[in-house]
Every structure is written in C-alpha cells, then in structure tokens.
Design an enzyme around this catalytic site. Structure first.
Site, PDB file in Angstrom:
ATOM      1  N   VAL A  16       0.867  -1.310  -0.004  1.00 57.81           N
ATOM      2  CA  VAL A  16       0.030   0.056   0.145  1.00 57.81           C
ATOM      3  C   VAL A  16       0.725   1.193  -0.022  1.00 57.81           C
ATOM      4  CG1 VAL A  16      -1.827   1.496   1.273  1.00 57.81           C
ATOM      5  CG2 VAL A  16      -1.934  -1.061   0.924  1.00 57.81           C
ATOM      6  N   GLU A 166      -7.461   2.551   2.568  1.00 57.00           N
ATOM      7  CA  GLU A 166      -6.925   2.301   1.113  1.00 57.00           C
ATOM      8  C   GLU A 166      -8.055   1.312   0.555  1.00 57.00           C
ATOM      9  OE1 GLU A 166      -5.327   4.233  -0.876  1.00 57.00           O
ATOM     10  OE2 GLU A 166      -6.389   3.007  -2.182  1.00 57.00           O
ATOM     11  N   PHE A 227     -18.126  -7.142   2.552  1.00 62.20           N
ATOM     12  CA  PHE A 227     -19.126  -7.536   1.357  1.00 62.20           C
ATOM     13  C   PHE A 227     -18.454  -8.159   0.131  1.00 62.20           C
ATOM     14  CE2 PHE A 227     -23.395  -5.241   1.941  1.00 62.20           C
ATOM     15  CZ  PHE A 227     -23.259  -5.099   3.421  1.00 62.20           C
ATOM     16  N   CYS A 277      -5.745  -9.759   2.969  1.00 64.68           N
ATOM     17  CA  CYS A 277      -6.596  -8.773   3.862  1.00 64.68           C
ATOM     18  C   CYS A 277      -8.101  -9.258   3.923  1.00 64.68           C
ATOM     19  CB  CYS A 277      -6.749  -7.412   2.949  1.00 64.68           C
ATOM     20  SG  CYS A 277      -5.311  -6.422   3.335  1.00 64.68           S
ATOM     21  N   LYS A 340      -3.993 -14.006  -6.990  1.00 64.18           N
ATOM     22  CA  LYS A 340      -4.577 -13.615  -8.312  1.00 64.18           C
ATOM     23  C   LYS A 340      -3.766 -13.198  -9.450  1.00 64.18           C
ATOM     24  CE  LYS A 340      -6.037  -9.130  -7.850  1.00 64.18           C
ATOM     25  NZ  LYS A 340      -6.927  -7.730  -7.407  1.00 64.18           N
ATOM     26  N   ARG A 347       0.184 -13.889  -0.173  1.00 59.14           N
ATOM     27  CA  ARG A 347      -0.389 -14.033   0.865  1.00 59.14           C
ATOM     28  C   ARG A 347      -1.668 -14.501   1.115  1.00 59.14           C
ATOM     29  NH1 ARG A 347       1.260  -8.119   3.126  1.00 59.14           N
ATOM     30  NH2 ARG A 347       0.597  -7.680   0.894  1.00 59.14           N
TER      31      ARG A 347
HETATM   32  P1  NAD Z   1       3.127  -4.756   4.047  1.00 61.08           P
HETATM   33  O1  NAD Z   1       3.328  -5.991   4.963  1.00 61.08           O
HETATM   34  O2  NAD Z   1       3.344  -5.043   2.294  1.00 61.08           O
HETATM   35  O3  NAD Z   1       3.788  -3.342   4.408  1.00 61.08           O
HETATM   36  C1  NAD Z   1       4.103  -2.897   5.505  1.00 61.08           C
HETATM   37  C2  NAD Z   1       5.494  -2.359   5.848  1.00 61.08           C
HETATM   38  O4  NAD Z   1       5.467  -1.633   6.991  1.00 61.08           O
HETATM   39  C3  NAD Z   1       6.482  -3.490   5.989  1.00 61.08           C
HETATM   40  O5  NAD Z   1       7.465  -3.193   4.947  1.00 61.08           O
HETATM   41  C4  NAD Z   1       7.110  -3.312   7.472  1.00 61.08           C
HETATM   42  O6  NAD Z   1       8.234  -3.440   7.525  1.00 61.08           O
HETATM   43  C5  NAD Z   1       6.752  -1.753   7.357  1.00 61.08           C
HETATM   44  N1  NAD Z   1       6.821  -1.235   8.949  1.00 61.08           N
HETATM   45  C6  NAD Z   1       6.153  -2.066  10.046  1.00 61.08           C
HETATM   46  N2  NAD Z   1       6.281  -1.407  11.191  1.00 61.08           N
HETATM   47  C7  NAD Z   1       7.056  -0.435  11.029  1.00 61.08           C
HETATM   48  C8  NAD Z   1       7.711   0.706  11.603  1.00 61.08           C
HETATM   49  N3  NAD Z   1       7.412   0.895  12.910  1.00 61.08           N
HETATM   50  N4  NAD Z   1       8.553   1.583  11.040  1.00 61.08           N
HETATM   51  C9  NAD Z   1       8.626   1.607   9.503  1.00 61.08           C
HETATM   52  N5  NAD Z   1       8.077   0.595   8.982  1.00 61.08           N
HETATM   53  C10 NAD Z   1       7.600  -0.328   9.312  1.00 61.08           C
HETATM   54  O7  NAD Z   1       1.622  -4.478   4.376  1.00 61.08           O
HETATM   55  P2  NAD Z   1       0.433  -3.773   3.136  1.00 61.08           P
HETATM   56  O8  NAD Z   1      -0.045  -5.095   2.288  1.00 61.08           O
HETATM   57  O9  NAD Z   1       1.357  -2.602   2.410  1.00 61.08           O
HETATM   58  O10 NAD Z   1      -0.692  -3.588   4.053  1.00 61.08           O
HETATM   59  C11 NAD Z   1      -0.581  -2.242   4.720  1.00 61.08           C
HETATM   60  C12 NAD Z   1      -2.047  -2.089   5.269  1.00 61.08           C
HETATM   61  O11 NAD Z   1      -2.705  -1.796   4.320  1.00 61.08           O
HETATM   62  C13 NAD Z   1      -2.604  -3.061   6.315  1.00 61.08           C
HETATM   63  O12 NAD Z   1      -3.429  -2.639   7.157  1.00 61.08           O
HETATM   64  C14 NAD Z   1      -3.485  -3.716   5.252  1.00 61.08           C
HETATM   65  O13 NAD Z   1      -4.816  -4.235   5.782  1.00 61.08           O
HETATM   66  C15 NAD Z   1      -3.845  -2.493   4.316  1.00 61.08           C
HETATM   67  N6  NAD Z   1      -4.307  -2.700   2.864  1.00 61.08           N
HETATM   68  C16 NAD Z   1      -3.582  -3.431   2.035  1.00 61.08           C
HETATM   69  C17 NAD Z   1      -4.078  -3.474   0.860  1.00 61.08           C
HETATM   70  C18 NAD Z   1      -3.180  -4.637   0.177  1.00 61.08           C
HETATM   71  O14 NAD Z   1      -3.643  -4.688  -1.142  1.00 61.08           O
HETATM   72  N7  NAD Z   1      -2.040  -5.029   0.297  1.00 61.08           N
HETATM   73  C19 NAD Z   1      -5.160  -2.825   0.508  1.00 61.08           C
HETATM   74  C20 NAD Z   1      -5.866  -2.006   1.210  1.00 61.08           C
HETATM   75  C21 NAD Z   1      -5.381  -1.974   2.458  1.00 61.08           C
HETATM   76  C1  UGA Z   2      -9.231  -6.433  -1.800  1.00 64.69           C
HETATM   77  C2  UGA Z   2     -10.110  -5.523  -2.306  1.00 64.69           C
HETATM   78  O1  UGA Z   2     -10.724  -5.941  -3.756  1.00 64.69           O
HETATM   79  C3  UGA Z   2      -9.776  -4.151  -2.278  1.00 64.69           C
HETATM   80  O2  UGA Z   2     -10.753  -3.142  -2.715  1.00 64.69           O
HETATM   81  C4  UGA Z   2      -9.233  -3.648  -0.939  1.00 64.69           C
HETATM   82  O3  UGA Z   2      -8.489  -2.535  -0.844  1.00 64.69           O
HETATM   83  C5  UGA Z   2      -7.978  -4.783  -0.563  1.00 64.69           C
HETATM   84  O4  UGA Z   2      -8.601  -6.188  -0.861  1.00 64.69           O
HETATM   85  C6  UGA Z   2      -7.501  -4.960   0.779  1.00 64.69           C
HETATM   86  O5  UGA Z   2      -8.085  -4.106   1.621  1.00 64.69           O
HETATM   87  O6  UGA Z   2      -6.390  -5.606   0.771  1.00 64.69           O
HETATM   88  P1  UGA Z   2      -7.076  -7.716  -3.341  1.00 64.69           P
HETATM   89  O7  UGA Z   2      -7.082  -8.504  -2.073  1.00 64.69           O
HETATM   90  O8  UGA Z   2      -5.922  -7.067  -3.806  1.00 64.69           O
HETATM   91  O9  UGA Z   2      -8.182  -6.420  -2.825  1.00 64.69           O
HETATM   92  O10 UGA Z   2      -7.706  -8.487  -4.606  1.00 64.69           O
HETATM   93  P2  UGA Z   2      -9.262  -8.782  -5.116  1.00 64.69           P
HETATM   94  O11 UGA Z   2      -9.464  -8.407  -6.345  1.00 64.69           O
HETATM   95  O12 UGA Z   2     -10.353  -8.223  -4.185  1.00 64.69           O
HETATM   96  O13 UGA Z   2      -9.205 -10.262  -5.077  1.00 64.69           O
HETATM   97  C7  UGA Z   2      -9.142 -10.875  -3.807  1.00 64.69           C
HETATM   98  C8  UGA Z   2      -9.414 -12.655  -4.054  1.00 64.69           C
HETATM   99  O14 UGA Z   2     -10.837 -12.900  -4.412  1.00 64.69           O
HETATM  100  C9  UGA Z   2      -8.468 -13.008  -5.212  1.00 64.69           C
HETATM  101  O15 UGA Z   2      -8.089 -14.211  -4.707  1.00 64.69           O
HETATM  102  C10 UGA Z   2      -9.040 -13.026  -6.225  1.00 64.69           C
HETATM  103  O16 UGA Z   2      -8.888 -14.087  -7.359  1.00 64.69           O
HETATM  104  C11 UGA Z   2     -10.697 -13.602  -5.564  1.00 64.69           C
HETATM  105  N1  UGA Z   2     -11.894 -13.223  -6.545  1.00 64.69           N
HETATM  106  C12 UGA Z   2     -11.944 -12.093  -6.910  1.00 64.69           C
HETATM  107  C13 UGA Z   2     -12.637 -14.214  -6.825  1.00 64.69           C
HETATM  108  O17 UGA Z   2     -12.456 -15.447  -6.432  1.00 64.69           O
HETATM  109  N2  UGA Z   2     -13.807 -13.978  -7.490  1.00 64.69           N
HETATM  110  C14 UGA Z   2     -14.101 -12.635  -7.797  1.00 64.69           C
HETATM  111  O18 UGA Z   2     -15.087 -12.544  -8.618  1.00 64.69           O
HETATM  112  C15 UGA Z   2     -13.005 -11.537  -7.387  1.00 64.69           C
END
Ligand code: NAD
Ligand code: UGA
Length: 467
Positions: A16, A166, A227, A277, A340, A347
C-alpha cells in the site's frame, strides 16, 4: 486558514505505502514524499536501478517510480528524520491477525501501528496530521490519539488524526489509485480534513471525496472488504450446487449479475479468495461483533470465511478422487501460485492450502508462476525435508519450475490455480505431449473457454462449477 502540506512521510513501504505514495508524488509534484521502512532490503529494492526488481509488481508502477524517484519521491530507512520534517504522516504498516494472546487468530495485531505512533510522538515537530492508511479495527484512532496526547509537557507539538482507508486492489493498484471509486476521509478536525482533501483534489473529482466521522470511516473499510468477500463465498457455494445439478456456474453468474441491483463484479467462482486482507478483515469484524455481544452478526460473517476454507478442501478432494483416489508419488503441475493474476503476492493464496493438501497425499508438485519467486513459495510451503517420508507411504515434495512446460513434464495433471492471462493462450497440444496419460486439467478458475478443443487433444478436463 488552510494547512499547506509540503512534506509527507509514509511509514511502511509495502504493497500500500509504495504505490499510494508513488501516485501522490506523481499527482502532486510540489509535495516531497518520503516513504520510510525499517526493512533495509525492501528499501534497497525500492531504490534499485533495476526497475524489474521493485518489491511490488504492479502494472504502471515502474513508470511512475522512474519519473518521480529522486525528484519528489524518496525511499529510506531514516524514519526519525522524515517524521520530524513531515507536515502529514501516513501510517501504512502491516496489521496482521494476532497469533497469540487475547483475540489470537481473529483480532488485528496492532503492535506495528503502536510502534509507529510512538515513533511519531518522539520525533514529530510542530503541528502534524497523522493519517491512518492501514486497515484498522474501529476505534483505533482513539488509541493513536491517547498515545500522541500522552506527552502533556510538550506544548509545541500537536496532532490531528484522520482515517483515510485504502481501497486499492493488487494488480490494478495504479489504476485504482488514479481513478478511485471514492476517497474516504474520516475525522473531526476540519483543517486537517481540508488539507487531505486538497491533496486528493489534484486528481480526484470533488464528488468522489467523501467525509465521515472517524468510526464510520474505519468501519466502512472493514465492511467493504467483508461485502466483497461475501459475494465470492456466495458464488463459490453456488458452484458446488452447479456441479451436482448439471448447471453451469458461468451462466448462473452472468444471469445473476445482469440484474442491476446485484451487478456483475465479484461473481467469478474460483478456488476461494486469497490475499492478505479479506480473511483478516472479516475475522477482525467477527471479533469486534463478539466483543460487543453481537453473536448472531459474528456467526453470519464467520460463515463467509468457513465457506472459503471449505471450497479449497473440496477442490483438493475432487483432484485426488479423479486421479484414481491416490496421488502418492504422482507428478502434478501447478499453474499459478499468486493469489490472483498480475501480482507476485502469495499471501493467503488459495494455492497454499491446496498444495499443502496435495503434498499431504504424497504428490510431487512442480510449481510454475509467471511472477512468483522460488523464495516466496519457500516461505509459504513446508520445506521438503519437513514433509513425511516413505515409511508412511508418503513422499510429497515440491519443485520450482521456471516454465509451464517444465511444470507439466511427466505429470498426470495440471491444476490451474491463478487466472494469469498467459494460461489462456497456451499451446495445450505441446503441454499434452510432455505429460503422462491419462492427462488431466483441473481448471479452478475457468480460464479454458474451449473445453471441446482441450478434450479433443486427449485431456480429461474438470472445470469448477461446470462438471
Ligand atoms: P506490507 O506488509 O506489504 O507493508 C507494511 C510495511 O510496514 C512493511 O514493509 C514493514 O516493514 C513496515 N513497518 C512496520 N512497522 C514499521 C515501523 N514501525 N516503522 C517503519 N516501517 C514499519 O503491508 P501492506 O500490504 O502494504 O498493508 C498495509 C496496510 O494496508 C494493512 O493494514 C492492510 O490491511 C491495508 N491494505 C492493504 C491492501 C493490499 O492490497 N495489500 C489494500 C488496502 C489496504
Ligand atoms: C481486496 C479489495 O478488492 C480491495 O478493495 C481492498 O482494498 C483490498 O482487498 C485490501 O483491503 O487489501 P485484493 O485482495 O488485492 O483487493 O484483490 P481482489 O481483486 O479483491 O481479489 C481477492 C481474492 O478474491 C483473489 O484471490 C481473487 O482471485 C478472488 N476473487 C475476486 C474471486 O475469486 N472472484 C471474484 O469475482 C473476484
């Protein structure tokens, strides 16, 4: 009076933090954006000259990095300095599920959020806006506020807290960030809210920027993910009925989705939702419901996760059953390991549980994924020397394959677990020729659109929700 944001610091250079800050730096060239992380190798990868080795693979990301890095976008481990210089700090750290203690297996582990907040308290200077970007349990802003207000002796520093969850999805992150459905800002301090709105206003239309109180914003993020995941569990539950009744899940999805009240998105049946997530956020919601005594609500959302686990189990059983009830010592090609398409993220990938189940049965898995590295798979699957050995008539182990043909070689079956585009365009005749007969394809993503052609080559074909 409006705050002029000159310098942003983002704590956390992950999936993110990296893409989000890249887009902000691209859309707001007058703002200096510093992304900091404690993970030295991750920061080094963000700074690498070889743009193909950035820690996150996202279409369009490398272009932005090459435009902005070193201009107004910087990656470093210097957390203290960049916190001190920032007018606005995004907390974008990981919030995984707790693995021990109270709420283990369900509640979010907020230790990284707390440690970032303490770093902010220690190093921030003057007035600082702190933005929750991580997905957090409702009321976390209260915890952040209590920590930031704990130093009552320091009268020169002050903090405002905003929630700005996000919604990007991996694989489409850059498009989601540049054309968001909405930007949600929760908060109480209008100056701080306006400062953040002013940043987004550079590229997001006004009507798409919505504001709420802190708790609605935090809860909206958890609810949105719940949802979306609920739709996937719903369609996956229907895929099982299709298999027993001779209906076709693709036709059913289409028919349901054409109802405007339902809509066609997120109705694609598959091996279960993965990603870092969905599961954690629903479990977090379940935990929250239990905490507030809303047990029926908790059970409702828990069932979304239960169906997801069941889908993976039932697919593994179908594979074993079709391969004459035993896969011990048989080679199986795994096509796709990321959760995906268009991401290198593994993860919670459904591939993990399905592969583990097949290894338990003694299969030899030859795993190929266009973007996932050997090391990432190593992190997710048991090491080969930890798997049970022949005394139990089990010899499961896995091998990393660098091409799909290598993965298919001498195998009895191919299992398609990720919906990578390249799988759609394969020359299946060539693949068939290197396999052992009878040869199977288990298509858990329904990417094969011409089953008759595949069958005419000699394959046995199983497709999810169709057979
Ligand atoms: P990530 O594990 O990829 O990245 C988090 C980073 O934070 C790591 O590199 C870690 O080393 C760093 N970190 C942790 N503690 C720290 C500190 N005290 N100082 C400096 N760096 C530090 O995680 P992510 O996938 O980017 O997710 C971050 C957040 O966003 C989570 O809460 C997740 O639920 C949310 N989110 C993720 C997605 C997604 O698609 N991955 C989408 C929307 C929201
Ligand atoms: C999801 C949400 O779509 C984002 O809006 C949100 O910000 C994010 O989680 C988060 O909070 O981390 P993401 O996990 O990156 O995003 O990917 P998605 O496209 O939502 O897919 C999630 C999983 O559902 C994948 O394994 C995908 O293959 C599966 N999926 C998705 C299905 O099996 N069927 C579908 O119709 C859609």
């Amino acid at each position: 009076m409006e705050y002029q944001i000159n310098k942003i610091c983002c704590i956390g250079a992950g999936y993110v933090g990296g893409p989000t800050m890249a887009v902000i730096s691209d859309q707001c060239p007058e703002i200096e954006v510093n992304v900091v992380d404690l993970n030295v190798s991750r920061v080094a990868a963000w700074n690498s000259n070889d743009l193909s080795s950035l820690p996150v693979f996202e279409p369009g990301l490398a272009d932005i990095i090459s435009r902005r890095r070193g201009v107004n976008l910087f990656f470093s481990c210097d957390v203290e300095k960049n916190i001190a210089l920032a007018d606005m700090i995004f907390i974008s750290v990981n919030t995984p599920i707790k693995t021990s203690g109270i709420g283990a297996g369900m509640a979010s582990d907020l230790k990284w959020v707390e440690s970032s907040t303490r770093q902010i308290l220690k190093h921030a200077k003057g007035k600082t806006i702190v933005v929750e970007k991580s997905t957090l349990p409702v009321k976390t802003a209260k915890t952040i506020k209590s920590i930031l207000e704990s130093n009552i002796d320091n009268l020169t520093n002050s903090f405002s807290i905003l929630s700005n969850p996000e919604f990007l999805a991996e694989g489409t992150a850059i498009n989601d960030l540049t054309n968001p459905d909405r930007v949600l800002i929760g908060g109480e301090d209008n100056y701080a809210i306006n400062a953040l709105i002013n940043i987004y206003k550079n590229w997001v239309p006004n009507e798409k920027i919505i504001t709420t109180n802190l708790w609605s914003s935090e809860l909206s993020k958890l609810s949105a993910n719940a949802f979306l995941a609920q739709r996937i569990s719903s369609i996956n539950s229907i895929s099982a009925i299709c298999e027993t009744t001779g209906s076709n899940i693709n036709d059913v999805s289409k028919a349901i989705g054409m109802d405007r009240r339902i809509g066609s998105e997120f109705l694609k049946a598959g091996p279960g939702f993965g990603g870092s997530c969905f599961k954690k956020d629903i479990l977090n919601l379940v935990y929250l419901c239990q905490y507030y005594g809303l047990n029926e609500v908790a059970k409702y959302w828990q069932s979304v996760v239960n169906i997801n686990s069941w889908q993976k189990e039932r697919i593994s059983k179908i594979i074993v059953k079709n391969l004459f009830g035993t896969i011990s010592g048989k080679k199986i090609g795994i096509f796709g390991f990321s959760f995906k398409a268009n991401t290198n993220d593994t993860r919670e990938s459904p591939a993990i549980e399905i592969c583990k189940a097949l290894l338990e049965e003694g299969a030899i898995l030859q795993i190929y994924d266009p973007k996932v590295s050997h090391d990432s798979i190593k992190r997710e699957l048991p090491a080969n020397d930890e798997l049970e050995r022949p005394q139990n008539d089990k010899c499961g182990h896995w091998i990393y394959s660098t091409t799909s043909l290598e993965s298919a070689k001498e195998s009895d079956a191919i299992i398609i677990l990720t919906d990578w585009d390249e799988f759609r365009n394969y020359n299946w005749k060539k693949i068939y020729e290197v396999m052992r007969s009878p040869s199977w394809i288990f298509d858990t993503r329904n990417i094969i659109k011409n089953p008759n052609h595949i069958k005419s080559l000699g394959f046995n074909l199983w497709q999810l929700g169709i057979n």
